[in-house]
Scaffold this active site. Sequence first.
Site, PDB file in Angstrom:
ATOM      1  N   GLU A  55       0.829  -1.201   0.000  1.00  0.00           N
ATOM      2  CA  GLU A  55       0.000   0.000   0.000  1.00  0.00           C
ATOM      3  C   GLU A  55       0.864   1.253   0.000  1.00  0.00           C
ATOM      4  OE1 GLU A  55      -3.796  -1.999   2.302  1.00  0.00           O
ATOM      5  OE2 GLU A  55      -2.606  -0.523   3.382  1.00  0.00           O
ATOM      6  N   CYS A  62       3.874   8.371   1.378  1.00  0.00           N
ATOM      7  CA  CYS A  62       4.378   7.383   2.327  1.00  0.00           C
ATOM      8  C   CYS A  62       4.473   6.061   1.563  1.00  0.00           C
ATOM      9  CB  CYS A  62       3.400   7.289   3.495  1.00  0.00           C
ATOM     10  SG  CYS A  62       3.789   6.039   4.709  1.00  0.00           S
ATOM     11  N   CYS A 120       6.483  -7.326   6.792  1.00  0.00           N
ATOM     12  CA  CYS A 120       7.681  -6.935   7.528  1.00  0.00           C
ATOM     13  C   CYS A 120       8.037  -8.062   8.486  1.00  0.00           C
ATOM     14  CB  CYS A 120       7.432  -5.643   8.306  1.00  0.00           C
ATOM     15  SG  CYS A 120       8.897  -5.064   9.207  1.00  0.00           S
ATOM     16  N   CYS A 179       7.028  -6.068  15.397  1.00  0.00           N
ATOM     17  CA  CYS A 179       6.596  -5.154  16.469  1.00  0.00           C
ATOM     18  C   CYS A 179       5.116  -5.436  16.754  1.00  0.00           C
ATOM     19  CB  CYS A 179       6.796  -3.703  16.049  1.00  0.00           C
ATOM     20  SG  CYS A 179       8.479  -3.377  15.475  1.00  0.00           S
ATOM     21  N   CYS A 208       1.984  -3.173  15.530  1.00  0.00           N
ATOM     22  CA  CYS A 208       1.939  -2.741  14.123  1.00  0.00           C
ATOM     23  C   CYS A 208       1.240  -3.781  13.271  1.00  0.00           C
ATOM     24  CB  CYS A 208       3.369  -2.523  13.637  1.00  0.00           C
ATOM     25  SG  CYS A 208       3.524  -2.318  11.861  1.00  0.00           S
ATOM     26  N   CYS A 268       0.101   5.464  10.121  1.00  0.00           N
ATOM     27  CA  CYS A 268       1.275   4.672  10.488  1.00  0.00           C
ATOM     28  C   CYS A 268       0.909   3.372  11.167  1.00  0.00           C
ATOM     29  CB  CYS A 268       2.168   5.457  11.431  1.00  0.00           C
ATOM     30  SG  CYS A 268       3.233   6.557  10.531  1.00  0.00           S
TER      31      CYS A 268
END
Length: 370
Positions: A109, A122, A129, A133, A136, A360
């Site tokens: 995205e 962004c 990933c 974390c 997230c 974010c």
Amino acid sequence: MTSSPVLIASAARRAAEPPRHLADLDMAARRAAVAASGEREFRAGQLSRHYFGRLQRDPATMTDLPVALRSTLASELLPTLLHPVRESRSSGGTTLKTAWRLSDGARVETVLMGYPDRATVCVSSQAGCGMGCPFCATGQAGLTRNLSTAEIVDQVIWCAGAVARGELAGCPDRLSRVVFMGMGEPLANYDRTVDAVRRLTDAVPAGLGLSQRHITLSTVGLVPAMRRLASEGLAVTLALSLHAPDDDLRDTLVPVNRRWKIAEVLDTAWDYAASTGRRVSVEYAMIRDVNDQPWRADLLGRLLLGRLAHVNLIPLNQTPGSRWTASTKRAERDFVLRLRAAGVPTTVRDTRGREIDGACGQLAASEETE
Ligand code: SAH
Ligand code: SF4
């Protein structure tokens, strides 16, 4: 044992490299690629001006190229890398999130944000990933694969084109900033990320001609890669996702902290600031009753005092299934005041894009099942 066709097909998909694109190549390599196809080398400059100068991604629009060339050379060097799956707009048309399907089916995205004085994109640097974390959304599904240089660059070119065509409300018609804060850990895809930064900052026709200062790489704190970045001669802004001033807590919020502790990661950030002259942005997601206590603000203030740094507090975007919520406005205000009183410049990030899960940490390939 025989593998099922489904397994073979998915293994082949994983192994397939994204198609080569001119944004993967520097000018010399573009000329060589053109020559290898039996064409005159000046065609490399012509294609590059279309792509980086006029933001044209579709060979069919390049009418100064002979028709035959458009379908051969141009399609060889300008394959479609990003297939739009869904677009969502929010904040009165000033934020646009695009979900893409890549050539092998992977999903990423991109979020474009317009402000009165600037347009910022962004970008994603990886599909998924691997850093894990727990707060997230991207981290929850793990890593699918690294993006190629051109898959990163093409997100920016697409957005720059949208901005130039006036498709985003209330902002200038030139894209000026790029933040690597979408899906993925850019420094875990080091070579492609640095290559993409060069493409974005080299002058037209080699690249897009953005200012290095207007590019921000956000990292979870991969120390060796941060050191390497400092030696690249690039004056890009580094954002460090700290989220806690003490190792006990950071070990749980940012699992790579078990490998590189806060003291080491901050020292590396200060070396980066010293060698580039760029102020480091310390990112801190405000998580209610987890990392937002007054004593943690004071400890953070002591760690950062006198450093070339500012703090960017991000109200936590709650992700599906997460046990954490955003700090109260009161706790947030107190945190800001304590940091400022300690002499540390501090801002609170706007929550642009929240309604469309474009903020974010909210990016997740939610079209996975389509
Ligand atoms: N992997 C890089 C860049 C992508 S994440 C990094 O971690 O820095 C971009 C920023 O969003 C990081 O600061 C990250 O910690 C933050 N973030 C992730 N999930 C979030 C959430 N749910 N709420 C607020 N910020 C989040
Ligand atoms: Fe990866 Fe950054 Fe999300 Fe951590 S916060 S899982 S490093 S994208």
